[in-house]
Write a protein that holds these residues in place. Structure first.
Motif, PDB file in Angstrom:
ATOM      1  N   CYS A 133       0.833  -1.205   0.000  1.00 26.25           N
ATOM      2  CA  CYS A 133       0.000   0.000   0.000  1.00 26.25           C
ATOM      3  C   CYS A 133       0.859   1.244   0.000  1.00 26.25           C
ATOM      4  O   CYS A 133       2.043   1.210   0.333  1.00 26.25           O
ATOM      5  CB  CYS A 133      -0.947  -0.002   1.193  1.00 26.25           C
ATOM      6  SG  CYS A 133      -0.149   0.077   2.812  1.00 26.25           S
ATOM      7  N   THR A 134       0.227   2.338  -0.381  1.00 19.55           N
ATOM      8  CA  THR A 134       0.849   3.654  -0.385  1.00 19.55           C
ATOM      9  C   THR A 134       0.152   4.488   0.679  1.00 19.55           C
ATOM     10  O   THR A 134      -1.073   4.450   0.784  1.00 19.55           O
ATOM     11  CB  THR A 134       0.674   4.315  -1.771  1.00 19.55           C
ATOM     12  OG1 THR A 134       1.218   3.448  -2.760  1.00 19.55           O
ATOM     13  CG2 THR A 134       1.376   5.659  -1.818  1.00 19.55           C
ATOM     14  N   ASP A 135       0.933   5.224   1.455  1.00 18.25           N
ATOM     15  CA  ASP A 135       0.353   6.042   2.525  1.00 18.25           C
ATOM     16  C   ASP A 135      -0.835   6.852   2.014  1.00 18.25           C
ATOM     17  O   ASP A 135      -0.779   7.430   0.933  1.00 18.25           O
ATOM     18  CB  ASP A 135       1.400   6.984   3.122  1.00 18.25           C
ATOM     19  CG  ASP A 135       2.408   6.242   3.981  1.00 18.25           C
ATOM     20  OD1 ASP A 135       2.318   5.003   4.065  1.00 18.25           O
ATOM     21  OD2 ASP A 135       3.284   6.895   4.572  1.00 18.25           O
ATOM     22  N   GLY A 136      -1.919   6.843   2.803  1.00 19.86           N
ATOM     23  CA  GLY A 136      -3.117   7.571   2.459  1.00 19.86           C
ATOM     24  C   GLY A 136      -4.187   6.708   1.798  1.00 19.86           C
ATOM     25  O   GLY A 136      -5.336   7.106   1.742  1.00 19.86           O
ATOM     26  N   GLU A 137      -3.807   5.526   1.291  1.00 17.82           N
ATOM     27  CA  GLU A 137      -4.800   4.631   0.691  1.00 17.82           C
ATOM     28  C   GLU A 137      -5.729   4.104   1.771  1.00 17.82           C
ATOM     29  O   GLU A 137      -5.361   4.005   2.939  1.00 17.82           O
ATOM     30  CB  GLU A 137      -4.116   3.412   0.061  1.00 17.82           C
ATOM     31  CG  GLU A 137      -3.586   3.601  -1.321  1.00 17.82           C
ATOM     32  CD  GLU A 137      -3.092   2.273  -1.881  1.00 17.82           C
ATOM     33  OE1 GLU A 137      -3.874   1.603  -2.575  1.00 17.82           O
ATOM     34  OE2 GLU A 137      -1.930   1.926  -1.609  1.00 17.82           O
ATOM     35  N   SER A 138      -6.939   3.727   1.363  1.00 20.28           N
ATOM     36  CA  SER A 138      -7.859   3.084   2.296  1.00 20.28           C
ATOM     37  C   SER A 138      -8.476   1.871   1.614  1.00 20.28           C
ATOM     38  O   SER A 138      -8.488   1.773   0.390  1.00 20.28           O
ATOM     39  CB  SER A 138      -8.939   4.061   2.755  1.00 20.28           C
ATOM     40  OG  SER A 138      -9.693   4.497   1.648  1.00 20.28           O
ATOM     41  N   ALA A 139      -8.960   0.942   2.416  1.00 19.29           N
ATOM     42  CA  ALA A 139      -9.580  -0.281   1.894  1.00 19.29           C
ATOM     43  C   ALA A 139     -10.528  -0.816   2.946  1.00 19.29           C
ATOM     44  O   ALA A 139     -10.527  -0.364   4.098  1.00 19.29           O
ATOM     45  CB  ALA A 139      -8.508  -1.318   1.570  1.00 19.29           C
ATOM     46  N   GLU A 140     -11.350  -1.789   2.557  1.00 20.50           N
ATOM     47  CA  GLU A 140     -12.253  -2.411   3.522  1.00 20.50           C
ATOM     48  C   GLU A 140     -12.444  -3.879   3.168  1.00 20.50           C
ATOM     49  O   GLU A 140     -12.279  -4.279   2.018  1.00 20.50           O
ATOM     50  CB  GLU A 140     -13.580  -1.684   3.625  1.00 20.50           C
ATOM     51  CG  GLU A 140     -14.399  -1.643   2.375  1.00 20.50           C
ATOM     52  CD  GLU A 140     -15.688  -0.850   2.542  1.00 20.50           C
ATOM     53  OE1 GLU A 140     -16.708  -1.336   2.046  1.00 20.50           O
ATOM     54  OE2 GLU A 140     -15.666   0.238   3.149  1.00 20.50           O
ATOM     55  N   TRP A 157      -0.708  -1.714   6.103  1.00 13.56           N
ATOM     56  CA  TRP A 157      -2.136  -1.594   6.365  1.00 13.56           C
ATOM     57  C   TRP A 157      -2.385  -1.628   7.868  1.00 13.56           C
ATOM     58  O   TRP A 157      -1.905  -2.511   8.559  1.00 13.56           O
ATOM     59  CB  TRP A 157      -2.914  -2.737   5.701  1.00 13.56           C
ATOM     60  CG  TRP A 157      -3.021  -2.610   4.220  1.00 13.56           C
ATOM     61  CD1 TRP A 157      -2.422  -3.388   3.286  1.00 13.56           C
ATOM     62  CD2 TRP A 157      -3.786  -1.642   3.498  1.00 13.56           C
ATOM     63  NE1 TRP A 157      -2.753  -2.966   2.027  1.00 13.56           N
ATOM     64  CE2 TRP A 157      -3.606  -1.899   2.125  1.00 13.56           C
ATOM     65  CE3 TRP A 157      -4.610  -0.584   3.876  1.00 13.56           C
ATOM     66  CZ2 TRP A 157      -4.211  -1.134   1.134  1.00 13.56           C
ATOM     67  CZ3 TRP A 157      -5.217   0.181   2.883  1.00 13.56           C
ATOM     68  CH2 TRP A 157      -5.016  -0.093   1.534  1.00 13.56           C
ATOM     69  N   GLN A 158      -3.121  -0.639   8.360  1.00 10.63           N
ATOM     70  CA  GLN A 158      -3.518  -0.577   9.773  1.00 10.63           C
ATOM     71  C   GLN A 158      -5.041  -0.564   9.807  1.00 10.63           C
ATOM     72  O   GLN A 158      -5.671   0.161   9.033  1.00 10.63           O
ATOM     73  CB  GLN A 158      -3.008   0.704  10.440  1.00 10.63           C
ATOM     74  CG  GLN A 158      -1.512   0.854  10.447  1.00 10.63           C
ATOM     75  CD  GLN A 158      -0.835  -0.048  11.443  1.00 10.63           C
ATOM     76  OE1 GLN A 158      -1.385  -0.355  12.486  1.00 10.63           O
ATOM     77  NE2 GLN A 158       0.369  -0.489  11.124  1.00 10.63           N
ATOM     78  N   ILE A 159      -5.630  -1.345  10.713  1.00 13.87           N
ATOM     79  CA  ILE A 159      -7.086  -1.331  10.810  1.00 13.87           C
ATOM     80  C   ILE A 159      -7.514   0.013  11.381  1.00 13.87           C
ATOM     81  O   ILE A 159      -6.918   0.531  12.316  1.00 13.87           O
ATOM     82  CB  ILE A 159      -7.639  -2.512  11.622  1.00 13.87           C
ATOM     83  CG1 ILE A 159      -9.138  -2.585  11.444  1.00 13.87           C
ATOM     84  CG2 ILE A 159      -7.233  -2.436  13.072  1.00 13.87           C
ATOM     85  CD1 ILE A 159      -9.708  -3.950  11.680  1.00 13.87           C
ATOM     86  N   HIS A 160      -8.502   0.605  10.752  1.00 13.25           N
ATOM     87  CA  HIS A 160      -8.964   1.938  11.132  1.00 13.25           C
ATOM     88  C   HIS A 160     -10.148   1.817  12.092  1.00 13.25           C
ATOM     89  O   HIS A 160     -10.145   2.407  13.165  1.00 13.25           O
ATOM     90  CB  HIS A 160      -9.336   2.700   9.869  1.00 13.25           C
ATOM     91  CG  HIS A 160      -9.841   4.078  10.071  1.00 13.25           C
ATOM     92  ND1 HIS A 160      -9.186   5.003  10.832  1.00 13.25           N
ATOM     93  CD2 HIS A 160     -10.948   4.692   9.619  1.00 13.25           C
ATOM     94  CE1 HIS A 160      -9.860   6.129  10.824  1.00 13.25           C
ATOM     95  NE2 HIS A 160     -10.937   5.965  10.101  1.00 13.25           N
TER      96      HIS A 160
END
Length: 182
Positions: A133-140, A157-160
């Motif tokens: 991943c690239t900083d600032g990306e989001s996913a679910e 990836w860190q869980i938000h």
């Protein structure tokens, strides 16, 4: 906390433009922690202060609650943080894991209703995203009616947070017998 003006057993402390009352920070209270709600009901938050060398110093909850001298790699520190207390929540659970670099933030979960409270074990065992991943990306990811939200930080990836299904009436909540009836 009770404000007692100029009593020798309390002090007035200016925090972000507001004045708050603390017990006097003396040798007897050295190392003690006070948590107070700072700010107005809409934008305020609970903050932690520790009595050190005669004065109250702001500390992060991480500094206070995860400060274990015997922490080992893999240990988990769970911090419950109450936001907007006068408005009824939410409660935030922040999760840290002890790594070779010290306590490392791994994610959080918010909830208003204690019946939907999360645990750090749930967060840490959430389904992983196996891509770079690239900083600032989001996913679910969605698993068992829960939506796990992720953000990329420092290339990892860190869980938000976790979005749980909302039921208008507790009677609408699925039960084990519902699953077997189909």
């Amino acid at each position: 906390m009770v404000s007692s003006g100029t009593s020798s057993d309390s002090v007035q402390v200016n925090i972000d433009g507001g004045v708050y009352s603390f017990p006097a920070c003396n040798a007897e209270r050295e190392g003690s922690v006070e948590k107070i709600f700072v700010g107005n009901p809409k934008y305020g938050s609970e903050r932690s202060f520790i009595c050190e060398q005669g004065s109250w110093n702001a500390k992060s909850a991480n500094d206070i609650e995860c400060n274990q001298t015997d922490a080992k790699v893999g240990d988990i520190c769970s911090i419950h943080y109450a936001g907007y207390l006068p408005l009824g929540g939410p409660i935030r659970l922040s999760c840290y894991v002890y790594t070779e670099k010290g306590w490392t933030y791994k994610g959080y979960d918010d909830w208003y209703d204690p019946a939907y409270a999360g645990t750090c074990e749930e967060l840490l065992n959430a389904p992983k995203i196996e891509t770079e991943c690239t900083d600032g990306e989001s996913a679910e990811r969605t698993v068992d009616d829960k939506v796990y939200h992720y953000a990329c930080s420092s290339g990892e990836w860190q869980i938000h947070d976790i979005e749980r299904p909302v039921f208008a009436d507790p009677a609408e909540m699925p039960t084990d017998s519902d699953a077997t009836a189909e």
